[in-house]
Design a protein around this motif. Structure first.
Motif, PDB file in Angstrom:
ATOM      1  N   TYR A  93      36.006 113.290  88.132  1.00  0.00           N
ATOM      2  CA  TYR A  93      35.857 111.865  87.813  1.00  0.00           C
ATOM      3  C   TYR A  93      34.812 111.676  86.702  1.00  0.00           C
ATOM      4  CZ  TYR A  93      34.435 106.991  88.347  1.00  0.00           C
ATOM      5  OH  TYR A  93      34.114 105.682  88.101  1.00  0.00           O
ATOM      6  N   PHE A  94      33.693 112.361  86.836  1.00  0.00           N
ATOM      7  CA  PHE A  94      32.611 112.186  85.858  1.00  0.00           C
ATOM      8  C   PHE A  94      32.908 112.862  84.516  1.00  0.00           C
ATOM      9  CE2 PHE A  94      30.297 110.541  89.453  1.00  0.00           C
ATOM     10  CZ  PHE A  94      29.517 109.558  88.872  1.00  0.00           C
TER      11      PHE A  94
ATOM     12  N   PRO B 237      34.689 109.525  80.864  1.00  0.00           N
ATOM     13  CA  PRO B 237      33.713 108.444  80.630  1.00  0.00           C
ATOM     14  C   PRO B 237      34.289 107.047  80.848  1.00  0.00           C
ATOM     15  CG  PRO B 237      33.672 110.054  78.833  1.00  0.00           C
ATOM     16  CD  PRO B 237      34.801 110.442  79.715  1.00  0.00           C
ATOM     17  N   ASP B 238      35.572 106.834  80.500  1.00  0.00           N
ATOM     18  CA  ASP B 238      36.165 105.499  80.701  1.00  0.00           C
ATOM     19  C   ASP B 238      36.189 105.127  82.178  1.00  0.00           C
ATOM     20  OD1 ASP B 238      36.703 105.530  78.123  1.00  0.00           O
ATOM     21  OD2 ASP B 238      38.917 105.476  78.284  1.00  0.00           O
ATOM     22  N   ASP B 239      36.523 106.101  82.996  1.00  0.00           N
ATOM     23  CA  ASP B 239      36.618 105.857  84.437  1.00  0.00           C
ATOM     24  C   ASP B 239      35.226 105.615  85.026  1.00  0.00           C
ATOM     25  OD1 ASP B 239      39.129 106.523  83.730  1.00  0.00           O
ATOM     26  OD2 ASP B 239      39.374 108.211  85.095  1.00  0.00           O
TER      27      ASP B 239
ATOM     28  N   GLY C 257      31.028 100.787  86.293  1.00  0.00           N
ATOM     29  CA  GLY C 257      29.713 100.295  85.866  1.00  0.00           C
ATOM     30  C   GLY C 257      28.655 101.385  85.917  1.00  0.00           C
ATOM     31  N   LEU C 258      29.104 102.633  85.984  1.00  0.00           N
ATOM     32  CA  LEU C 258      28.158 103.750  85.994  1.00  0.00           C
ATOM     33  C   LEU C 258      28.113 104.380  84.610  1.00  0.00           C
ATOM     34  CD1 LEU C 258      29.179 105.417  89.379  1.00  0.00           C
ATOM     35  CD2 LEU C 258      26.891 104.552  88.857  1.00  0.00           C
ATOM     36  N   SER C 259      27.180 105.302  84.417  1.00  0.00           N
ATOM     37  CA  SER C 259      27.151 106.028  83.147  1.00  0.00           C
ATOM     38  C   SER C 259      26.615 107.433  83.410  1.00  0.00           C
ATOM     39  CB  SER C 259      26.266 105.304  82.137  1.00  0.00           C
ATOM     40  OG  SER C 259      24.953 105.239  82.643  1.00  0.00           O
ATOM     41  N   GLY C 260      26.813 108.296  82.438  1.00  0.00           N
ATOM     42  CA  GLY C 260      26.251 109.644  82.521  1.00  0.00           C
ATOM     43  C   GLY C 260      27.048 110.570  83.415  1.00  0.00           C
ATOM     44  N   ALA C 261      26.353 111.630  83.840  1.00  0.00           N
ATOM     45  CA  ALA C 261      27.012 112.705  84.588  1.00  0.00           C
ATOM     46  C   ALA C 261      26.813 112.529  86.091  1.00  0.00           C
ATOM     47  CB  ALA C 261      26.440 114.037  84.140  1.00  0.00           C
ATOM     48  N   LEU C 262      27.482 113.380  86.848  1.00  0.00           N
ATOM     49  CA  LEU C 262      27.346 113.345  88.317  1.00  0.00           C
ATOM     50  C   LEU C 262      25.917 113.722  88.750  1.00  0.00           C
ATOM     51  CD1 LEU C 262      28.443 113.338  91.241  1.00  0.00           C
ATOM     52  CD2 LEU C 262      29.325 115.652  90.842  1.00  0.00           C
TER      53      LEU C 262
END
Ligand code: NAD
Length: 457
Positions: A191-192, A195-197, A202-207
């Protein structure tokens, strides 16, 4: 949820109904003489769809087991297997029992008797119907079931493939116990990678470093929490379990908490927490990046959905979000990674176990050393040509041939990545698909429909 997705497909008349309904449910009431009297137990084995055989699905021991639940879970198995391209139809079984009410010897007699009832009707059979562990059951129960099958079908050379999730010394496979939790980790990693997903939630960056709340520290929840905290450095800021919820802002020590839970049967009294909440359900509503319900179904409902703060929910349990809640979460801009995908790691590795049992050889046994000597030749030649030496650590890592565990993890990772990418594609390319669940249903219903079409139905 099914109808929402099926409505988007152009299915042959009547096919939607054929796929939706459960083919059959067998109910058995059997008696076992225990504690001086005959105790009657009620069990079920439901086959949702046998478009591909054997059908597959766990056996659950819980007081909540009833026909509706077993049928819903059997349906989910059909869609799950189709989604991750595991060549099975869907099934599920259950016994209405609280396993904690009985000692081990009693439980063995009850399990064997239940297995006897199912085996004699081919509802457990390596080529027709293959159970696995679920809530309240584990490798111990699977070993009893496999042994019961062997006693009844003494000449069946494929007997050990009649059930998966067995202990290693009874034909199990390395990596099965952890598989569902491991699959949740691989699902989040994939998932991470989109980036669009990630932005959609409303999240950003990596897991790495994301704050996680887990409900249920059983097989699935424990392994998911353990791998996410150890390998992806995600602090598990709360665990909701029997007896309440424990919280710690910089992350709970999962091993210590599991040891406490095993010893005391509750998370209450755990010293490694900085907060305790007696009403565990309230903690589902606490602030975090990722919420992992990994216990039972219907914990996020119309009643509490609007109060859920987590932007990303991954359904490690089966059916933790009700259809009504799903709508509310979608409207609120939350992303739900659906159960049919998120917890498919278990059935995927069960499939590997079944293949191993049928082939009667451990994965990697033929090629591992050959791979090692092949890699060694390259290392030796490069060192000779350059006059330089690789570090011992690199040499060790590079030359190592893949053993069973490495191959199982690789197959699982590949499956989780591939299925996510297909869901992502459908989600992003179709205006009418507004969430991952609908995308997952579209893919799996289409595959089952195509399978029926090829059968001439
Ligand atoms: P489990 O019995 O090992 O663990 C469940 C845990 O949840 C237990 O520790 C229990 O104490 C806790 N729990 C029960 N009710 C709770 C509640 N109301 N609040 C908080 N905690 C609660 O079961 P499991 O095998 O980990 O399965 C969990 C879920 O995952 C189920 O929905 C199951 O169908 C699903 N699942 C399991 C597998 C698998 O391989 N085991 C595979 C796919 C899906």
């Amino acid at each position: 949820m099914f109808s929402k997705a099926a409505g988007l497909l152009d299915l042959a008349p009547g096919l939607e109904e054929k796929i939706r309904v459960c083919n059959s449910t067998y109910t058995v009431r059997f008696g076992v003489k225990l504690r001086g009297k005959i105790q009657t137990f009620v069990g079920y084995r439901s086959v949702h769809s046998d478009h591909s055989e054997p059908v597959k699905g766990g056996i659950r021991f819980s007081m909540g087991v009833n026909q509706d639940e077993v049928e819903a879970l059997a349906a989910l198995m059909s869609y799950k297997c189709a989604l991750v391209e595991v060549p099975y139809g869907g099934s599920k079984g259950g016994l209405t029992i609280n396993p904690n009410d009985w000692d081990v010897d009693e439980l063995e007699r009850i399990t064997r008797r239940f297995a006897f009832e199912l085996i004699k009707r081919d509802l457990i059979n390596p080529s027709q119907n293959v159970p696995a562990p679920d809530m309240g059951t584990g490798e111990r129960e699977m070993a009893w079931i496999a042994d019961q099958y062997k006693r009844m079908k003494t000449t069946d050379i494929n007997a050990s493939a009649c059930v998966t999730g067995k202990p290693l010394n009874k034909g199990g496979i390395r990596g099965r116990t952890e598989a569902t939790g491991r699959g949740v980790q691989y699902a989040l990693r994939e998932y991470f990678r989109h980036p669009d997903d990630v932005k959609a939630a409303g999240l950003s960056g990596a897991l790495r470093g994301k704050r996680v709340i887990v409900q249920g520290l059983g097989n699935v929840g424990y392994h998911a929490a353990k791998f996410l905290t150890e390998e992806d450095k995600c602090p598990i800021v709360a665990v909701i379990e029997r007896g309440g919820a424990v919280m710690r802002e910089d992350g709970l020590d999962i091993e210590a908490l599991r040891a406490h839970l095993n010893e005391h049967g509750t998370v209450a009294g755990f010293e490694g927490a900085d907060r305790f909440e007696e009403n565990g359900a309230l903690v589902l509503e606490e602030d975090c990046d990722i919420l992992i319900p990994a216990a039972i179904e219907a914990v996020i409902t119309r009643e509490n959905a609007a109060r859920i703060k987590a932007p990303l929910i991954i359904e490690a349990a089966n059916g933790p979000v009700t259809a009504g809640a799903d709508e509310i979460l979608l409207q609120a801009g939350k992303v739900v990674i659906p159960d049919m995908y998120a917890n498919a790691g278990g059935v995927t590795v069960s499939y590997f176990e079944w293949v191993k049992n049928l082939s009667r050889i451990r994965f990697g046994r033929m090629q591992r050393r050959q791979e090692e000597s092949h890699n060694q030749i390259l290392i030796d030649e490069l060192e000779r040509m350059t006059g330089q030496k690789f570090t011992e650590e690199f040499k060790q890592q590079y030359t190592q041939g893949a053993d069973e565990l490495a191959l199982v993890r690789s197959g699982l990772d590949d499956t989780m990545r591939g299925a996510y990418q297909q869901m992502h594609e459908v989600w992003r390319s179709n205006d009418k698909v507004d969430d991952l669940r609908t995308a997952a249903y579209l893919i799996s219903i289409r595959r089952i429909a195509d399978s029926y079409a090829a059968l001439g139905l």
